[in-house]
Structures are given as structure tokens and as C-alpha cells.
Enzyme design. Structure first.
Site, PDB file in Angstrom:
ATOM      1  N   GLY A  50       0.873  -1.172   0.000  1.00 29.36           N
ATOM      2  CA  GLY A  50       0.000   0.000   0.000  1.00 29.36           C
ATOM      3  C   GLY A  50       0.895   1.202   0.000  1.00 29.36           C
ATOM      4  O   GLY A  50       2.090   1.075   0.284  1.00 29.36           O
ATOM      5  N   CYS A  51       0.366   2.366  -0.296  1.00 27.18           N
ATOM      6  CA  CYS A  51       1.313   3.490  -0.317  1.00 27.18           C
ATOM      7  C   CYS A  51       1.519   4.026   1.096  1.00 27.18           C
ATOM      8  O   CYS A  51       2.453   4.749   1.362  1.00 27.18           O
ATOM      9  CB  CYS A  51       0.968   4.514  -1.384  1.00 27.18           C
ATOM     10  N   GLN A  52       0.691   3.620   2.046  1.00 28.37           N
ATOM     11  CA  GLN A  52       0.875   4.053   3.436  1.00 28.37           C
ATOM     12  C   GLN A  52       1.576   2.981   4.277  1.00 28.37           C
ATOM     13  O   GLN A  52       2.485   3.265   5.024  1.00 28.37           O
ATOM     14  CB  GLN A  52      -0.480   4.373   4.068  1.00 28.37           C
ATOM     15  N   SER A 118      -5.273   3.055   0.751  1.00 30.07           N
ATOM     16  CA  SER A 118      -3.997   2.514   0.311  1.00 30.07           C
ATOM     17  C   SER A 118      -3.070   2.102   1.452  1.00 30.07           C
ATOM     18  O   SER A 118      -1.892   2.413   1.459  1.00 30.07           O
ATOM     19  CB  SER A 118      -3.293   3.540  -0.578  1.00 30.07           C
TER      20      SER A 118
END
Lengths: 140, 411
Positions: A50-52, A118
Site C-alpha cells: 500500500g502506499c501508506q 492505500s
């Protein structure tokens, strides 16, 4: 306890907190208590980026019920994983495939499962359901 | 709006201008420190949006009726406001786009049509994905070569390496004025002059600079300057590409459609002149008009006053942040804007961001669309607090206390 009863139990546990920070403290505690993920299982095919935050998921089927192990680099994500595992582990794949995770909304954590967040969780839930569906297929 | 005598910087009055700042989230006063992602809007801009749709809405440029003329006048007046603000030589050097990303893509496509296999494009290692990917796509299409200026641990461009990369094959240098994830202010004037010595053109990504500092495109002598309206207190979905007339005239259109043509037959179409050549289709009329209003709002102040306050906020926050054990500032350039990116040992940025949010503090977490920067520092992401001139030291005090609580919970 049925899958739905486990959801209601979680909702009850959270109902005592009226402060968001207390809720999150409890999520962090759940994350810390999550069964440690086998280092050898931190493989590329188990990672959900995920981007987080990132999530690792291992799903297996013993012919009767599903087993899930998961982990994340972020502790809040890990706490929510712990809740999902508590609800879904040791459940029959048919039950998982049709399960609606209403506890997430009722606890007020829906944002964490939003696909746009995300953090890997939305994809993880999808993968858990897919694994259950495949297990249903295996059983014929 | 009065712009001759500049408005005095009065923080209390300024905060009154921004209605979004007066709200609570999760029962706490909102503290908005995500200005690098987007800025809040002054009532002046919000009223203009309302007025446009209530009174002036019509399609522009071709209508013979009164409303169309009114909308056209406002739209073109906004272009003039922006041209004047940027000190562009000609108003038609201002092209309305969707935002910074579209501006860069436009240049990558249209200027890219003039490039050939083996031509070189230089970017830096601190670029936003929007200033990386369009060039990679161009390189794939045309066979150009992408060169990357490395950065040092402080998050600064290694200037000597930049000079080494410049050569007669260099056709374009595309760099951010200010890094969105590190806050570094790049020495763009020097870089532009050096690029011109080898005959290269320069595009400045101004997404993070237009809201903080005075931009004079003629003094900079940049060939292109791009920015987004929403980061400079204007609406989303509108932005600007400034380009020098001579270069824009050489470039073929980006998209085909209405407004960008003079005459269409099935055999041949003749393109319209600047700026319309690059504005195919009905544009974001309300957005363009209200971006002009945002620039007017900003222009009532001495921007140096705003910049000074923002830098004081950043210094104040940095000093307090450094008192946390195991907290590391990412991006320690001597020349920095009001962006403070950091990581904390034993606490994931996502967790910190979530716990700050629940206390009413809005920050950004993650890789900030600069994955190569995160890879360079070998970190998954940072927590980024980015300040605007309407933020206060009291808000920073609250943020620091909220951060302390978050870290205590996470460790």
C-alpha cells in the site's frame, strides 16, 4: 461462536470507549498481541503493498476451515488485521465468502478499509475472501 | 481588490479569511498542516466561485451573447492577472491547464515532438512522480535519455554533478523549484543559466513555490514554469503553464478539439494562435477565473511578509521536533521552505499520521509521490507537516503535544 457473534463481541469491546485515542490505544494493543508472523513467510507473493503501509498475508485451508496469518509494518494496520483474523480464522470458507464486515463500520474504522486509503487492508480483505472462495471451489 | 497599498500581515485577520480553518474534527479544533498537498481557500475565492456560477456562467470565446462575453472577459482578465503576477512578457504565454501534472505532460508531449533519439533530458533525484514519469514516457516514445542529478544526505542537489551532466545533447532540464517531500529550495536561477549555456531549455516545477515566494519568470529566464491553482489558494482542477512565446509557437498542439483550431476541413486543420492552440475544448472557466482571484488575494500582501512568517513557523516546529528522542528530520538543506518531513524510530509514519488525525491535526504521511527520495533514505515514508501563512505557533504547540502523545502510545 459464529462469525457474526465474533463481530458483535468486538463491537461490544469497543463500545466502552468514547474517546478516539482510547479506541486507537486498544487497536494498538490488539496489534501488539497478534501472533508473530513467521519471518520465512515474509515473501514477495504474500506481500500487499500500500502506499501508506504494507501487509503480509498467509491464507490456508485445512479441508474444513480457513487459517489466516498476517502482519503489517504499521501497528494500527496490524491491530485491524488482528480483528479481521479474530473474526475469520477457523471459519468455514462458505461463511467467509458471504461475510459482511459490519463491525468495521460500527466501530468507526471504515476509512481504514477504504480502497483509496492505500494501507493494504482493503486488498487484504479481498484476498482473504478470494482464498475462501477458492477453498469453496476445492471442496466442489 | 486593493493591491497598490499592500495589506498588513495580521494573522488573526488572515485566519478570518479562511472559513475551512474554523471547524472541528473528531471534536477537536482542526489544525491544517497539509498545505503542501493543497491549500485552504479564502472567502474571496469562494465568493468568486459562487458569483461565477450564479451570475456569469456561459461558454467562452465564441458566444455572441452577453453572458458569454462576460465570462470570456473574466477568463481573459484572469490570464492577464496571472501574467502580470509572474511578470510574463506576454499574456498569451499563460496557458491554462488542469494543474502542474498536465502542464508537465503538455511540455513532455509537445516539446517532446521536437526531440530526437539520443537527446538528453535532465531531472533531479528529488522530483515528484509527476516530473519523472512524463519524461520516462517521452524517452520511451522518442528514444531520449533521462539523466538524474543525484542529491546528498541533506536533500540538496549535488551541483557539480549537475554541471557534469550538462552537454550539447541536453535539450531540457526539468527540476522542481522546491521539493515537496524535503522542502529544499533548489538554486534554479544558477541552474537555468548553466542549462542555457549548452542550449538546453528549462522547465521549473513550481507546484511548491508559487504559494511561498515571488516568481518572476523573466528574471529567472526559465523557458517553462508550471503550477497548480489549488496549492496557491485557488480551486482544484486548474493550473498554469507559462512558456516563452518563441518556444510555445514552435511546439505542436497537445490535444485536438474545439478552441485550438482556426479552420477545420477533412483535408487539413489550421491551428489557432497562442494561447488557444494549447487549450482544446471548453476549459475550466470557473477555475481559471477564480485562480485569478486567488492570485489577487495573495497579491494584496507583501509575499515576503508571508514567507517570513512561514519560515518562522518551520524553524519553530523543527526546533521543537528535534527535542524528541529518535526523531529524524528528512531534508536538512540550508535553504528550505516551510515543509518539515520527519521519521520517528519505532513508530511508523502511517500510525503517527492516524493518531495525529484523531487529535485534529492534518499532516501527510507516506512517500509523497517521491518514491525515489524514500528509496534514497531507505525509509518507507515520512510524516510531513507543511505550513501556510495562516498557520500559527499555537497550532504547532498543540501539534507537538499531540505528537508526543502519539509516540508514547506507539512505543
Amino acid at each position: 461462536m459464529t462469525l457474526n457473534e465474533k463481530q458483535i463481541e468486538l463491537i461490544d469491546e469497543f463500545s466502552i470507549f468514547d474517546d478516539w485515542m482510547d479506541k486507537y490505544q486498544y487497536i494498538i494493543d490488539l496489534g501488539n498481541e497478534l501472533t508473530p508472523f513467521d519471518e520465512a513467510k515474509r515473501t514477495k507473493d504474500r506481500i500487499i503493498e500500500g502506499c501508506q503501509s504494507q501487509v503480509w498475508l498467509d491464507a490456508s485451508f485445512d479441508g474444513n476451515v480457513m487459517h489466516f496469518e498476517a502482519d503489517s509494518d504499521a501497528i494500527i494496520t496490524k491491530g485491524i488485521i488482528a480483528m479481521l483474523i479474530r473474526v475469520l480464522d477457523n471459519e468455514k470458507p462458505e461463511e467467509i465468502a458471504k461475510c459482511d464486515f459490519h463491525f468495521i463500520n460500527e466501530i468507526g474504522l471504515y476509512e481504514h478499509l477504504s480502497p483509496t486509503r492505500s494501507n493494504g487492508l482493503a486488498s487484504m480483505v479481498k484476498k482473504m475472501k478470494m482464498a475462501a472462495l477458492m477453498a469453496v471451489g476445492q471442496k466442489g | 481588490m486593493e493591491t497598490t497599498g499592500k495589506r498588513k500581515f495580521n494573522l488573526r485577520e488572515i485566519r478570518e479569511d479562511f472559513p475551512a480553518l474554523r471547524q472541528t474534527v473528531y471534536g477537536k479544533n482542526l489544525i491544517y498542516f497539509d498545505n503542501g498537498a493543497t491549500s485552504q481557500k479564502p472567502q474571496y475565492v469562494i465568493d468568486a466561485i459562487n458569483k461565477y456560477y450564479s451570475k456569469d456562467n456561459a461558454n467562452i470565446h465564441r458566444g455572441v451573447h452577453h453572458l458569454s462575453q462576460k465570462a470570456t472577459n473574466e477568463y481573459e482578465a484572469s490570464r492577464k492577472t496571472i501574467a502580470t503576477y509572474l511578470n510574463a512578457k506576454h499574456t498569451h504565454e499563460i496557458i491554462f491547464t488542469k494543474g502542474t501534472t498536465e502542464g508537465i505532460n503538455l511540455v513532455a508531449f509537445s516539446f517532446g515532438q521536437l526531440l530526437q533519439k539520443g537527446d538528453e533530458i535532465i531531472i533531479s533525484a528529488m522530483e515528484h512522480h509527476s516530473n519523472i514519469v512524463p519524461w520516462q514516457m517521452l524517452c520511451e516514445r522518442v528514444g531520449c535519455v533521462l539523466k538524474v542529478i543525484p542529491i546528498n544526505k541533506k536533500g540538496e542537489i549535488i551541483y557539480d554533478e549537475y554541471l557534469q551532466l550538462l552537454n550539447d545533447k541536453t535539450k531540457l532540464v526539468a527540476v522542481s523549484h522546491i521539493s515537496n517531500s524535503l522542502g529544499t529550495i533548489n538554486p534554479i536561477k544558477k541552474m537555468i543559466d548553466e542549462a542555457h549555456k549548452v542550449g538546453a531549455k528549462v522547465l521549473i516545477d513550481g507546484a511548491q513555490s508559487i504559494q511561498h515566494t515571488k516568481i518572476d519568470v523573466q528574471a529567472l529566464d526559465c523557458d517553462f514554469y508550471v503550477f497548480s491553482g489549488h496549492k496557491v489558494f485557488g480551486p482544484t482542477g486548474i493550473g498554469v503553464l507559462y512558456g516563452k512565446e518563441a518556444i510555445l509557437n514552435k511546439m505542436p498542439p497537445y490535444q485536438g478539439g474545439g478552441d485550438m483550431i482556426l479552420k477545420v476541413t477533412f483535408e487539413k486543420t489550421t491551428y489557432n494562435e497562442l494561447p488557444f492552440k494549447f487549450e482544446a475544448g471548453t476549459p475550466h472557466i470557473a477555475g481559471a477565473i477564480c485562480l485569478g482571484k486567488a492570485i489577487e488575494y495573495l497579491n494584496q500582501f507583501n509575499i515576503e511578509d508571508l514567507e517570513k512568517h512561514e519560515l518562522e513557523l518551520a524553524d519553530y516546529a523543527t526546533d521543537l521536533l528535534l527535542t524528541f528522542e529518535g526523531l529524524h528530520i528528512i531534508g536538512e538543506s540550508k535553504k528550505k521552505t516551510s515543509v518539515v518531513s520527519f521519521i520517528v524510530d519505532g513508530a511508523h509514519p502511517f500510525d503517527i499520521g492516524t493518531l495525529l488525525d484523531k487529535q485534529g491535526v492534518a499532516v501527510r504521511t507516506g512517500h509523497h509521490c517521491t518514491q525515489p527520495v524514500m528509496d534514497f533514505y531507505k525509509i518507507p515514508g515520512t510524516v510531513r507537516a507543511s505550513f501556510a501563512f495562516y498557520n500559527t505557533k499555537e497550532e504547532i504547540d498543540y501539534f507537538i503535544a499531540a505528537l508526543d502523545k502519539a509516540i508514547t502510545m506507539l512505543r
